[in-house]
Motif scaffolding. Structure first.
Motif, mmCIF file in Angstrom:
data_model
loop_
_atom_site.group_PDB
_atom_site.id
_atom_site.type_symbol
_atom_site.label_atom_id
_atom_site.label_comp_id
_atom_site.label_asym_id
_atom_site.label_seq_id
_atom_site.Cartn_x
_atom_site.Cartn_y
_atom_site.Cartn_z
ATOM 1 N N ALA A 183 10.556 -6.419 -7.402
ATOM 2 C CA ALA A 183 11.050 -7.065 -6.684
ATOM 3 C C ALA A 183 10.130 -7.040 -5.477
ATOM 4 O O ALA A 183 10.307 -6.109 -4.563
ATOM 5 C CB ALA A 183 12.624 -6.699 -6.520
ATOM 6 N N VAL A 184 10.382 -8.122 -4.971
ATOM 7 C CA VAL A 184 10.024 -8.338 -3.440
ATOM 8 C C VAL A 184 10.516 -8.845 -2.289
ATOM 9 O O VAL A 184 11.258 -10.861 -2.724
ATOM 10 C CB VAL A 184 7.960 -8.682 -3.736
ATOM 11 N N GLY A 231 6.659 -15.214 5.063
ATOM 12 C CA GLY A 231 5.148 -15.615 5.269
ATOM 13 C C GLY A 231 4.178 -14.950 4.237
ATOM 14 O O GLY A 231 4.150 -15.447 3.389
ATOM 15 N N ARG A 232 3.458 -14.807 4.687
ATOM 16 C CA ARG A 232 2.391 -13.893 4.420
ATOM 17 C C ARG A 232 2.922 -12.343 3.823
ATOM 18 O O ARG A 232 1.847 -11.937 2.967
ATOM 19 C CB ARG A 232 0.740 -13.731 4.859
ATOM 20 N N LEU A 233 3.268 -12.022 5.151
ATOM 21 C CA LEU A 233 3.853 -10.710 4.311
ATOM 22 C C LEU A 233 4.622 -10.142 3.339
ATOM 23 O O LEU A 233 5.605 -11.280 2.920
ATOM 24 C CB LEU A 233 4.684 -10.346 5.786
ATOM 25 N N ILE A 234 4.100 -8.869 2.493
ATOM 26 C CA ILE A 234 5.334 -8.728 1.453
ATOM 27 C C ILE A 234 5.606 -7.129 1.526
ATOM 28 O O ILE A 234 5.278 -6.041 1.942
ATOM 29 C CB ILE A 234 4.147 -8.732 0.013
ATOM 30 N N ARG A 235 6.893 -7.661 1.718
ATOM 31 C CA ARG A 235 7.437 -6.050 1.653
ATOM 32 C C ARG A 235 7.864 -5.834 0.378
ATOM 33 O O ARG A 235 9.016 -6.491 -0.364
ATOM 34 C CB ARG A 235 8.288 -6.058 2.512
ATOM 35 N N ILE A 236 8.497 -4.516 0.111
ATOM 36 C CA ILE A 236 8.761 -3.682 -1.254
ATOM 37 C C ILE A 236 9.832 -3.152 -0.620
ATOM 38 O O ILE A 236 9.888 -1.817 -0.495
ATOM 39 C CB ILE A 236 8.325 -3.451 -2.456
ATOM 40 N N PRO A 237 11.858 -3.488 -0.869
ATOM 41 C CA PRO A 237 12.694 -2.568 -0.512
ATOM 42 C C PRO A 237 12.344 -1.418 -1.150
ATOM 43 O O PRO A 237 12.347 -1.248 -2.885
ATOM 44 C CB PRO A 237 13.891 -3.422 -1.994
ATOM 45 N N ASN A 238 12.847 -0.281 -0.602
ATOM 46 C CA ASN A 238 13.072 1.194 -1.087
ATOM 47 C C ASN A 238 13.728 1.890 -2.214
ATOM 48 O O ASN A 238 13.297 2.775 -3.339
ATOM 49 C CB ASN A 238 12.920 2.227 -0.333
ATOM 50 N N ALA A 294 -0.845 -2.897 -8.002
ATOM 51 C CA ALA A 294 0.514 -2.592 -7.330
ATOM 52 C C ALA A 294 0.595 -4.063 -6.900
ATOM 53 O O ALA A 294 1.227 -4.765 -6.621
ATOM 54 C CB ALA A 294 0.498 -1.817 -5.970
ATOM 55 N N TYR A 295 -1.029 -4.607 -6.838
ATOM 56 C CA TYR A 295 -0.573 -5.903 -6.621
ATOM 57 C C TYR A 295 -0.406 -7.192 -7.639
ATOM 58 O O TYR A 295 -0.355 -8.255 -7.281
ATOM 59 C CB TYR A 295 -1.751 -6.043 -5.230
ATOM 60 N N ASP A 296 -0.946 -6.362 -7.915
ATOM 61 C CA ASP A 296 -1.144 -7.024 -9.917
ATOM 62 C C ASP A 296 0.373 -7.082 -10.464
ATOM 63 O O ASP A 296 0.722 -7.802 -10.446
ATOM 64 C CB ASP A 296 -1.717 -6.210 -10.777
ATOM 65 N N ALA A 297 1.172 -5.924 -9.895
ATOM 66 C CA ALA A 297 2.582 -5.655 -10.223
ATOM 67 C C ALA A 297 3.358 -7.244 -9.194
ATOM 68 O O ALA A 297 4.658 -7.456 -10.102
ATOM 69 C CB ALA A 297 3.347 -4.100 -9.871
ATOM 70 N N VAL A 298 3.096 -6.712 -8.327
ATOM 71 C CA VAL A 298 3.792 -7.333 -7.403
ATOM 72 C C VAL A 298 3.367 -9.150 -7.905
ATOM 73 O O VAL A 298 4.667 -9.967 -7.826
ATOM 74 C CB VAL A 298 2.982 -8.199 -6.277
ATOM 75 N N GLU A 354 0.671 -1.357 -0.156
ATOM 76 C CA GLU A 354 0.111 -0.029 0.192
ATOM 77 C C GLU A 354 1.199 0.624 -0.541
ATOM 78 O O GLU A 354 0.424 2.039 -0.629
ATOM 79 C CB GLU A 354 -1.136 -0.006 1.031
ATOM 80 N N GLU A 355 1.701 1.220 0.519
ATOM 81 C CA GLU A 355 3.103 2.363 0.754
ATOM 82 C C GLU A 355 3.579 2.250 -0.507
ATOM 83 O O GLU A 355 3.721 3.736 -0.913
ATOM 84 C CB GLU A 355 4.036 1.826 1.383
ATOM 85 N N TRP A 356 3.299 1.445 -1.070
ATOM 86 C CA TRP A 356 4.812 1.915 -2.553
ATOM 87 C C TRP A 356 3.308 1.872 -3.055
ATOM 88 O O TRP A 356 3.632 2.601 -3.948
ATOM 89 C CB TRP A 356 4.769 0.386 -2.961
ATOM 90 N N ALA A 357 2.423 1.555 -3.375
ATOM 91 C CA ALA A 357 1.744 2.406 -4.572
ATOM 92 C C ALA A 357 0.909 3.452 -4.188
ATOM 93 O O ALA A 357 1.321 4.588 -5.012
ATOM 94 C CB ALA A 357 -0.282 0.779 -4.126
ATOM 95 N N ALA A 358 0.976 4.348 -2.942
ATOM 96 C CA ALA A 358 0.616 5.388 -2.784
ATOM 97 C C ALA A 358 1.585 6.331 -3.816
ATOM 98 O O ALA A 358 2.049 7.339 -3.821
ATOM 99 C CB ALA A 358 0.754 5.765 -1.625
ATOM 100 N N LYS A 359 3.209 6.041 -3.230
ATOM 101 C CA LYS A 359 3.963 6.206 -3.648
ATOM 102 C C LYS A 359 4.271 6.551 -5.674
ATOM 103 O O LYS A 359 5.402 7.788 -5.717
ATOM 104 C CB LYS A 359 5.398 5.973 -3.208
#
Length: 57
Positions: free
Chosen positions: A41-42, A46-53, A31-35, A18-23
């Motif tokens: 790159a993510v 587990g179920r968490l998805i994080r995107i490097p800044n 954003a979820y489609d891009a992931v 969500e933060e990445w999508a806003a930026k």
């Protein structure tokens, strides 16, 4: 050293989708489609998805 800490706080190492999508100024679903498509790159923990800044253009 104070300025270094402030810079790190202002720019976290990883972002939520969500933060990445806003930026990127795109919708949450885009954003979820891009992931899902591997367009960004993510880091998965587990179920968490994080995107490097660094992925923020």
């Amino acid at each position: 050293m104070e300025s270094t800490r402030n810079t790190q706080e202002a720019r976290p190492d990883v972002l939520t989708v969500e933060e990445w999508a806003a930026k990127m100024r795109i919708s949450r679903s885009a954003a979820y489609d891009a992931v899902k498509n591997g367009d960004v790159a993510v880091i998965r923990i587990g179920r968490l998805i994080r995107i490097p800044n660094r992925e923020v253009a």
